[in-house]
Design a protein around this motif. Structure first.
Motif, PDB file in Angstrom:
ATOM      1  N   GLY A  50       0.773  -1.228   0.000  1.00  0.00           N
ATOM      2  CA  GLY A  50       0.000   0.000   0.000  1.00  0.00           C
ATOM      3  C   GLY A  50       0.806   1.280   0.000  1.00  0.00           C
ATOM      4  O   GLY A  50       0.244   2.364   0.085  1.00  0.00           O
ATOM      5  N   LYS A  51       2.101   1.194  -0.107  1.00  0.00           N
ATOM      6  CA  LYS A  51       2.951   2.399  -0.120  1.00  0.00           C
ATOM      7  C   LYS A  51       3.112   2.882  -1.566  1.00  0.00           C
ATOM      8  O   LYS A  51       2.946   2.133  -2.527  1.00  0.00           O
ATOM      9  N   SER A  52       3.472   4.140  -1.706  1.00  0.00           N
ATOM     10  CA  SER A  52       3.591   4.726  -3.046  1.00  0.00           C
ATOM     11  C   SER A  52       4.960   4.531  -3.679  1.00  0.00           C
ATOM     12  O   SER A  52       5.079   4.395  -4.887  1.00  0.00           O
ATOM     13  N   PHE A  53       6.027   4.524  -2.835  1.00  0.00           N
ATOM     14  CA  PHE A  53       7.388   4.425  -3.376  1.00  0.00           C
ATOM     15  C   PHE A  53       8.200   3.404  -2.590  1.00  0.00           C
ATOM     16  O   PHE A  53       8.045   3.282  -1.372  1.00  0.00           O
ATOM     17  N   TYR A  54       9.079   2.715  -3.324  1.00  0.00           N
ATOM     18  CA  TYR A  54       9.920   1.667  -2.725  1.00  0.00           C
ATOM     19  C   TYR A  54      11.338   1.756  -3.259  1.00  0.00           C
ATOM     20  O   TYR A  54      11.569   2.189  -4.390  1.00  0.00           O
ATOM     21  N   ASN A 153      24.771  -5.151  -3.408  1.00  0.00           N
ATOM     22  CA  ASN A 153      24.946  -5.577  -4.795  1.00  0.00           C
ATOM     23  C   ASN A 153      24.134  -4.618  -5.668  1.00  0.00           C
ATOM     24  O   ASN A 153      22.928  -4.797  -5.842  1.00  0.00           O
ATOM     25  N   TRP A 154      24.793  -3.592  -6.191  1.00  0.00           N
ATOM     26  CA  TRP A 154      24.097  -2.527  -6.920  1.00  0.00           C
ATOM     27  C   TRP A 154      23.364  -3.033  -8.155  1.00  0.00           C
ATOM     28  O   TRP A 154      22.372  -2.437  -8.565  1.00  0.00           O
ATOM     29  N   GLU A 155      23.827  -4.124  -8.744  1.00  0.00           N
ATOM     30  CA  GLU A 155      23.170  -4.656  -9.935  1.00  0.00           C
ATOM     31  C   GLU A 155      21.774  -5.187  -9.630  1.00  0.00           C
ATOM     32  O   GLU A 155      20.932  -5.280 -10.521  1.00  0.00           O
ATOM     33  N   LYS A 156      21.521  -5.544  -8.376  1.00  0.00           N
ATOM     34  CA  LYS A 156      20.217  -6.090  -8.000  1.00  0.00           C
ATOM     35  C   LYS A 156      19.355  -5.091  -7.239  1.00  0.00           C
ATOM     36  O   LYS A 156      18.290  -5.441  -6.760  1.00  0.00           O
ATOM     37  N   CYS A 157      19.809  -3.864  -7.087  1.00  0.00           N
ATOM     38  CA  CYS A 157      19.059  -2.844  -6.358  1.00  0.00           C
ATOM     39  C   CYS A 157      18.122  -2.084  -7.297  1.00  0.00           C
ATOM     40  O   CYS A 157      18.440  -1.875  -8.467  1.00  0.00           O
ATOM     41  N   HIS A 158      16.976  -1.685  -6.765  1.00  0.00           N
ATOM     42  CA  HIS A 158      15.995  -0.900  -7.518  1.00  0.00           C
ATOM     43  C   HIS A 158      15.603   0.300  -6.659  1.00  0.00           C
ATOM     44  O   HIS A 158      15.240   0.135  -5.489  1.00  0.00           O
ATOM     45  N   PHE A 159      15.663   1.488  -7.251  1.00  0.00           N
ATOM     46  CA  PHE A 159      15.451   2.714  -6.494  1.00  0.00           C
ATOM     47  C   PHE A 159      14.210   3.465  -6.958  1.00  0.00           C
ATOM     48  O   PHE A 159      13.973   3.598  -8.157  1.00  0.00           O
ATOM     49  N   MET A 160      13.450   3.957  -6.000  1.00  0.00           N
ATOM     50  CA  MET A 160      12.311   4.844  -6.228  1.00  0.00           C
ATOM     51  C   MET A 160      11.343   4.277  -7.269  1.00  0.00           C
ATOM     52  O   MET A 160      11.020   4.911  -8.263  1.00  0.00           O
ATOM     53  N   VAL A 161      10.887   3.064  -7.021  1.00  0.00           N
ATOM     54  CA  VAL A 161       9.931   2.408  -7.915  1.00  0.00           C
ATOM     55  C   VAL A 161       8.572   2.351  -7.221  1.00  0.00           C
ATOM     56  O   VAL A 161       8.456   2.497  -6.007  1.00  0.00           O
ATOM     57  N   ASP A 162       7.515   2.117  -8.022  1.00  0.00           N
ATOM     58  CA  ASP A 162       6.173   2.074  -7.433  1.00  0.00           C
ATOM     59  C   ASP A 162       5.697   0.651  -7.153  1.00  0.00           C
ATOM     60  O   ASP A 162       4.596   0.456  -6.617  1.00  0.00           O
ATOM     61  N   GLU A 163       6.520  -0.342  -7.498  1.00  0.00           N
ATOM     62  CA  GLU A 163       6.194  -1.736  -7.193  1.00  0.00           C
ATOM     63  C   GLU A 163       7.457  -2.576  -7.270  1.00  0.00           C
ATOM     64  O   GLU A 163       8.470  -2.151  -7.834  1.00  0.00           O
TER      65      GLU A 163
END
Length: 184
Positions: A50-54, A153-163
């Motif tokens: 239910g959050k907007s950003f992840y 592990n920067w290759e597997k990181c995801h920033f400021m996504v909605d899901e």
């Protein structure tokens, strides 16, 4: 890199493509077990939904970042064609490795967990209802990582996504769904 007894520099990280698997059954049998429970996945997913950003961060080789006390390193000794070696960091198949790493990250991030951060082993999920809030939360987590030398592990990181996918579940502002790609 660290210096050995001959003052020669040696790498402290294993080559990522190599997998060393040692039979630690005797050592594990003699080891007092750490029964730290892992977080309840359903409760963790409920707090994330239910959050907007992840931001989804991935710890690099998780418990391999935990140093073994000098006096205990000899317990991990193994012999192969190239010589006799002992691990300086927690090794795969040591019975308490998972619990030790989970306890370590929970300790590092104790002031953030369940507030804007969820941790399951080496998977870190940061969230916020607003972009700026999530960005500030990410900054706090990254500062803690830097202060404690926790490698990501920067290759597997995801920033400021909605899901995103967390433990086989799709998390978004809409709630929790089963990751359909896992079941097809």
């Amino acid at each position: 890199m660290v210096s050995n007894e001959n003052n020669k520099l040696i790498p402290t990280r294993t080559v990522p493509s190599w997998r060393v698997c040692i039979d630690y059954r005797k050592l594990n049998k003699a080891t007092r077990k750490d029964h730290l429970p892992l977080p309840f996945i359903d409760q963790m997913l409920d707090r994330l939904a239910g959050k907007s950003f992840y931001c989804f961060l991935d710890g690099y080789s998780s418990y391999n970042q935990i140093t073994i006390a000098q006096e205990d390193q000899e317990k991990t000794t193994f012999t192969c064609l190239f010589g006799t070696y002992a691990f300086r960091t927690m090794s795969f198949r040591l019975c308490n490795a998972s619990a030790t790493f989970q306890r370590c990250v929970m300790s590092i991030f104790s002031d953030m967990v369940e507030d804007f951060l969820e941790i399951f082993m080496d998977d870190f999920s940061i969230f916020g209802d607003k972009f700026d809030t999530c960005l500030r939360n990410l900054e706090k987590v990254l500062i803690h990582c830097e202060e404690t030398d926790l490698v990501l592990n920067w290759e597997k990181c995801h920033f400021m996504v909605d899901e995103g996918i967390v433990l086989g579940h799709k998390i978004s502002s809409k709630g929790i769904e089963v990751d359909k790609q896992k079941w097809t």
